[in-house]
Each structure stands twice: as C-alpha cells, then as structure tokens.
Design a protein around this motif. Structure first.
Motif, PDB file in Angstrom:
ATOM      1  N   LYS A  27       0.482  -0.918  -0.092  1.00  0.00           N
ATOM      2  CA  LYS A  27       0.147   0.090   0.167  1.00  0.00           C
ATOM      3  C   LYS A  27       0.661   1.218  -0.075  1.00  0.00           C
ATOM      4  O   LYS A  27      -0.077   2.252  -0.232  1.00  0.00           O
ATOM      5  N   HIS A  28       1.928   1.457   0.460  1.00  0.00           N
ATOM      6  CA  HIS A  28       3.327   2.536   0.236  1.00  0.00           C
ATOM      7  C   HIS A  28       3.236   2.662  -1.046  1.00  0.00           C
ATOM      8  O   HIS A  28       3.163   1.731  -1.554  1.00  0.00           O
ATOM      9  N   ASP A  29       4.018   3.865  -1.252  1.00  0.00           N
ATOM     10  CA  ASP A  29       3.559   4.581  -2.380  1.00  0.00           C
ATOM     11  C   ASP A  29       5.134   4.285  -2.734  1.00  0.00           C
ATOM     12  O   ASP A  29       5.295   4.708  -4.006  1.00  0.00           O
ATOM     13  N   GLY A  30       6.081   3.035  -2.399  1.00  0.00           N
ATOM     14  CA  GLY A  30       6.966   2.830  -3.129  1.00  0.00           C
ATOM     15  C   GLY A  30       8.542   4.070  -2.541  1.00  0.00           C
ATOM     16  O   GLY A  30       9.657   3.733  -3.614  1.00  0.00           O
ATOM     17  N   ARG A  31       8.280   4.816  -1.842  1.00  0.00           N
ATOM     18  CA  ARG A  31       9.157   6.338  -1.389  1.00  0.00           C
ATOM     19  C   ARG A  31      10.612   5.300  -0.870  1.00  0.00           C
ATOM     20  O   ARG A  31       9.931   5.194   0.309  1.00  0.00           O
ATOM     21  N   GLU A  32      11.816   5.227  -0.722  1.00  0.00           N
ATOM     22  CA  GLU A  32      12.631   5.259   0.434  1.00  0.00           C
ATOM     23  C   GLU A  32      13.026   5.917   1.745  1.00  0.00           C
ATOM     24  O   GLU A  32      12.716   7.203   1.608  1.00  0.00           O
ATOM     25  N   LEU A  33      12.448   5.292   2.624  1.00  0.00           N
ATOM     26  CA  LEU A  33      12.675   6.396   4.054  1.00  0.00           C
ATOM     27  C   LEU A  33      13.594   5.494   4.621  1.00  0.00           C
ATOM     28  O   LEU A  33      13.997   5.148   5.351  1.00  0.00           O
ATOM     29  N   PRO A  34      14.452   6.368   4.692  1.00  0.00           N
ATOM     30  CA  PRO A  34      16.145   5.741   4.860  1.00  0.00           C
ATOM     31  C   PRO A  34      16.401   5.963   6.001  1.00  0.00           C
ATOM     32  O   PRO A  34      16.807   4.973   6.405  1.00  0.00           O
ATOM     33  N   ALA A  35      16.141   7.425   6.335  1.00  0.00           N
ATOM     34  CA  ALA A  35      16.093   7.320   8.514  1.00  0.00           C
ATOM     35  C   ALA A  35      15.897   6.709   8.946  1.00  0.00           C
ATOM     36  O   ALA A  35      16.332   5.247  10.282  1.00  0.00           O
ATOM     37  N   SER A  36      13.805   6.425   8.568  1.00  0.00           N
ATOM     38  CA  SER A  36      13.632   5.328   9.420  1.00  0.00           C
ATOM     39  C   SER A  36      13.828   3.870   8.709  1.00  0.00           C
ATOM     40  O   SER A  36      14.533   3.025   9.972  1.00  0.00           O
ATOM     41  N   ASP A  37      14.799   3.490   8.059  1.00  0.00           N
ATOM     42  CA  ASP A  37      15.050   1.980   8.057  1.00  0.00           C
ATOM     43  C   ASP A  37      16.223   2.111   9.066  1.00  0.00           C
ATOM     44  O   ASP A  37      17.163   0.925   9.983  1.00  0.00           O
ATOM     45  N   PHE A  38      16.800   2.673   8.938  1.00  0.00           N
ATOM     46  CA  PHE A  38      18.913   3.160   9.580  1.00  0.00           C
ATOM     47  C   PHE A  38      18.089   2.733  11.113  1.00  0.00           C
ATOM     48  O   PHE A  38      18.699   2.155  12.146  1.00  0.00           O
ATOM     49  N   TYR A  39      16.667   3.158  11.652  1.00  0.00           N
ATOM     50  CA  TYR A  39      17.075   3.426  13.230  1.00  0.00           C
ATOM     51  C   TYR A  39      16.375   1.705  13.175  1.00  0.00           C
ATOM     52  O   TYR A  39      16.729   1.136  14.658  1.00  0.00           O
ATOM     53  N   SER A  40      15.578   0.899  12.282  1.00  0.00           N
ATOM     54  CA  SER A  40      14.585   0.090  12.476  1.00  0.00           C
ATOM     55  C   SER A  40      16.055  -0.885  12.584  1.00  0.00           C
ATOM     56  O   SER A  40      16.091  -1.959  13.205  1.00  0.00           O
ATOM     57  N   GLU A  41      17.241  -0.340  12.454  1.00  0.00           N
ATOM     58  CA  GLU A  41      17.898  -1.787  12.041  1.00  0.00           C
ATOM     59  C   GLU A  41      19.201  -1.452  13.038  1.00  0.00           C
ATOM     60  O   GLU A  41      20.296  -2.392  13.499  1.00  0.00           O
ATOM     61  N   CYS A  42      19.029   0.303  13.631  1.00  0.00           N
ATOM     62  CA  CYS A  42      20.811   0.059  14.736  1.00  0.00           C
ATOM     63  C   CYS A  42      20.069   0.755  15.521  1.00  0.00           C
ATOM     64  O   CYS A  42      21.005   0.729  16.573  1.00  0.00           O
ATOM     65  N   LEU A  43      19.434   1.027  16.680  1.00  0.00           N
ATOM     66  CA  LEU A  43      18.928   1.617  17.646  1.00  0.00           C
ATOM     67  C   LEU A  43      18.715   0.288  18.446  1.00  0.00           C
ATOM     68  O   LEU A  43      17.821  -0.623  17.903  1.00  0.00           O
ATOM     69  N   VAL A  44      19.253   0.561  19.560  1.00  0.00           N
ATOM     70  CA  VAL A  44      19.165  -0.337  20.377  1.00  0.00           C
ATOM     71  C   VAL A  44      18.693   0.522  22.520  1.00  0.00           C
ATOM     72  O   VAL A  44      19.348   1.506  22.051  1.00  0.00           O
ATOM     73  N   ARG A  45      17.692  -0.383  22.848  1.00  0.00           N
ATOM     74  CA  ARG A  45      17.404   0.401  23.902  1.00  0.00           C
ATOM     75  C   ARG A  45      17.709  -0.198  25.168  1.00  0.00           C
ATOM     76  O   ARG A  45      17.879  -1.673  25.627  1.00  0.00           O
TER      77      ARG A  45
END
Length: 376
Positions: free
Chosen positions: A337-355
C-alpha cells in the motif's frame, strides 16, 4: 538479571484500588477518573482530558473526531508503533509515511509539506522517547493547509516544547488532539491505560459522547438532559475505576519518578559519551526546543551487526536490551500500500537502534555495570 523494564509501584496503588472497589463504583468515570483528568488539565494545560483503556483507544477516538473517511490521507512517521497507523487505517485512511530526522528518530518535519495532497486530513507527529518534534513548524504547516494535528504523545508525559517567542507548552497541549499511554513500560503507568487530550473546543462535546459508547450519558449525569440515548458512534473507551485508582497513586509521585529517571538517563549519558564518540555510536539528542522526560535511553549503532553484538554481549551478562520499531512502510501489511518512496533514516533506526534498561528501581551500580559491559 537486569531486566529491560520493571513496573514501579509507589505503595498506594492497592490502597486506592481497594477504595474504588468498596465505594461500589467500578465501571469508570468515578472519583479517581475525575481526579486524574483534573490533574492533567491543571498541570499541563490540556483543555479537556478523557482517560481511556489504552493510548490505542485514545488514537482511535482522535481518528473518529477528525472525521477520517475512506480515501483520506494521514501523514505520520514510518518509525512508530503500529497503533499510530492502525487507528486511522481502521477509518479507511491511506497513510503517507514520512521519514525520520537524521539526528533523531522523530518525524522529519521538513519532509511533511511535500507529502500533502488535496486528500490530506491530518498530521500525526510522534514524540519519540518523549522528545518533542518541532511543533512550531508542524503547526504552521497545518495552519497553512487547514489540517488537523494529532500528537502521538504516548511516551511524552511531562515533556515540553519551547516556541521561538519563548512560550513553553507541554507536549500534548499543542496539537488539536493528543494521545498518551500509561502502559507498564511508560514513566507513569496503570498496567494498560491511556488519555485523550482535547485542545480544540469544537471536539470536546463529541469526544465525551464517543467515549461513552455514542451516548450522551455524561450530560445526563450532569443534569444537562433529562434522559440519555444513542446520539453518535462510539465505543467503550473509558477505563474502570480500578485502573484510574492505580494511575492516581502514580500521579501523586510524578515528581519523584521523573527525578529518578532523569538521574538514570544522565548517568548513562555521562558514562557512555566518550566511548560512543570513539566508536561512532549515536546517543540521544535533545533539540534546543525540547526537554527530556527520560522515557528511554538508547544507542544508535553503526550497523545491525554492531547492534546485534551489543545486545548479545549484554544478554550474556544477564542484561536485557531490546531494539525498537520496524519501519511500518515495509511491514507485511502495508508494504504493497506504500507509494514506494525510500525512507532511509527510518530503516536505519530500525536496524541500528538499541534501548537500554530504564526503570525507577534501576540501581546506580547496575547502570555502571551495563556501561562497563558495553565498553568492553
């Protein structure tokens, strides 16, 4: 074992819940509900408050109040919890996901305007980690295009935004509507639980009706109507009095809870800042317009491999650390359903952020142990 989270009890929760039980008023909107709502209104300047059974419920109420219809578009960050999106998808909205900032997981405010179309109805900024989005910029965009702003302030209790003229407002008091969470992982808790803050008077009357299952029951009990009935859509959004009673015990200790969490946050930051700089690891950034409510402390690693190594090293030392959201625009449900735009910062936090572990009863020596394990 050092857990990631441990719910804190002030000691009065059971007493107030007992009080609620033996007054014979359990179903909600009793004295503890009113005490909590009045506290939020007087402390933070929200115009009207309604307790809910969850932040999800508060967001769903906001979507109804915003009159979201099938085909309407709503702008929000991809890096958020699924409830932010679900509330509007349930009303038939199409989500236009925005990327995160490069210096913070919150929404990239500069990307919002380019996502607006003639079908856009609302902007939903998420105050990630309790740190404010640039609400001055967001409110200006909303005013320009006549859009509603619904603050997802799930993590943002007792956090503030400073406008360019020096005016300071609590998060949740700026947008037209706002939603808070009192889930057991939050600063102030009631197990589950939430709050809808209403800052635009045009929504106040209808919000109360939606909250009471689509009836004007609250108006009836105030003596404003001689009988009540079904006047609108709604659901059972209000929590029981036992939940409100538990929450009231927490609110009485708000200052103490916040002070302790900020001490923990500062200990982490001071203990890790030199190591983080040497190892190209990001620490939380607090913009000059925002305050820090110490909801969480996180690291932003260079890569998913580095994050995995840190999590495994902590786990091997009986310390629980966790990653956070996965980008919603890439989720199995919304990917097509997404329009295909890349969202690199969101993906970066998804892969690299740890709490890292963060809770009231975390001890100073335990934080120091966590820091030493990470440094090693």
């Amino acid at each position: 074992m050092i857990p990631f989270n441990k719910p804190y009890l002030t000691g009065k929760e059971a007493h107030y819940m007992y009080d609620a039980v033996y007054t014979g008023k359990l179903s909600g909107n009793g004295k503890f509900t009113k005490k909590c709502q009045q506290f939020f209104e007087s402390t933070y300047g929200f115009k009207k408050c309604l307790l809910t059974t969850s932040c999800t419920d508060a967001l769903e109420m906001a979507a109804i109040l915003a009159d979201i219809q099938p085909g309407d578009e709503v702008i929000m960050p991809s890096y958020t919890f699924v409830s932010t999106s679900n509330a509007f998808v349930l009303r038939g909205a199409h989500i236009r996901f925005a990327d995160s900032r490069k210096d913070h997981p919150g929404i990239d405010e500069d990307s919002i305007e380019s996502l607006i179309t003639d079908r856009t109805k609302a902007i939903v900024p998420v105050h990630y980690a309790g740190v404010a989005c640039d609400m001055e910029k967001i409110m200006a965009i909303a005013a320009k295009y006549n859009l509603l702003v619904i603050e997802d302030a799930a993590q943002a209790i007792d956090s503030y935004f400073t406008f360019s003229d020096g005016t300071v407002k609590a998060l949740g008091a700026i947008g037209h509507l706002a939603a808070f969470s009192f889930h057991e992982t939050k600063n102030i808790i009631s197990g589950e639980g939430g709050l809808l803050a209403i800052n635009d008077d045009r929504f106040s009357k209808r919000a109360e009706i939606i909250w009471e299952k689509g009836t004007n029951r609250s108006a009836f009990f105030r003596g404003e109507v001689d009988k009540y009935g079904w006047v609108d859509i709604g659901s059972s959004f209000l929590p029981s009095e036992t939940i409100a009673a538990f929450l009231w015990a927490q609110l009485e200790n708000l200052d103490d809870i916040q002070s302790r969490r900020k001490q923990h946050w500062n200990t982490y930051y001071e203990g890790l800042k030199e190591w983080a700089e040497k190892n190209n690891v990001g620490l939380p950034q607090i913009p000059n317009f925002a305050t820090n409510n110490a909801h969480m402390f996180y690291l932003v690693c260079e890569s998913i491999e580095q994050r995995s190594a840190i999590i495994e090293r902590l786990k091997s030392n009986n310390i629980s650390a966790v990653f956070h959201y996965l980008s919603l625009h890439k989720s199995p449900f919304y990917n097509e359903k997404h329009d295909g735009r890349e969202l690199p910062a969101s993906d970066f936090y998804s892969e690299c952020l740890v709490r890292l572990p963060m809770y009231y009863e975390l001890k100073q020596n335990e934080i120091e142990q966590i820091i030493e394990v990470i440094k090693a």
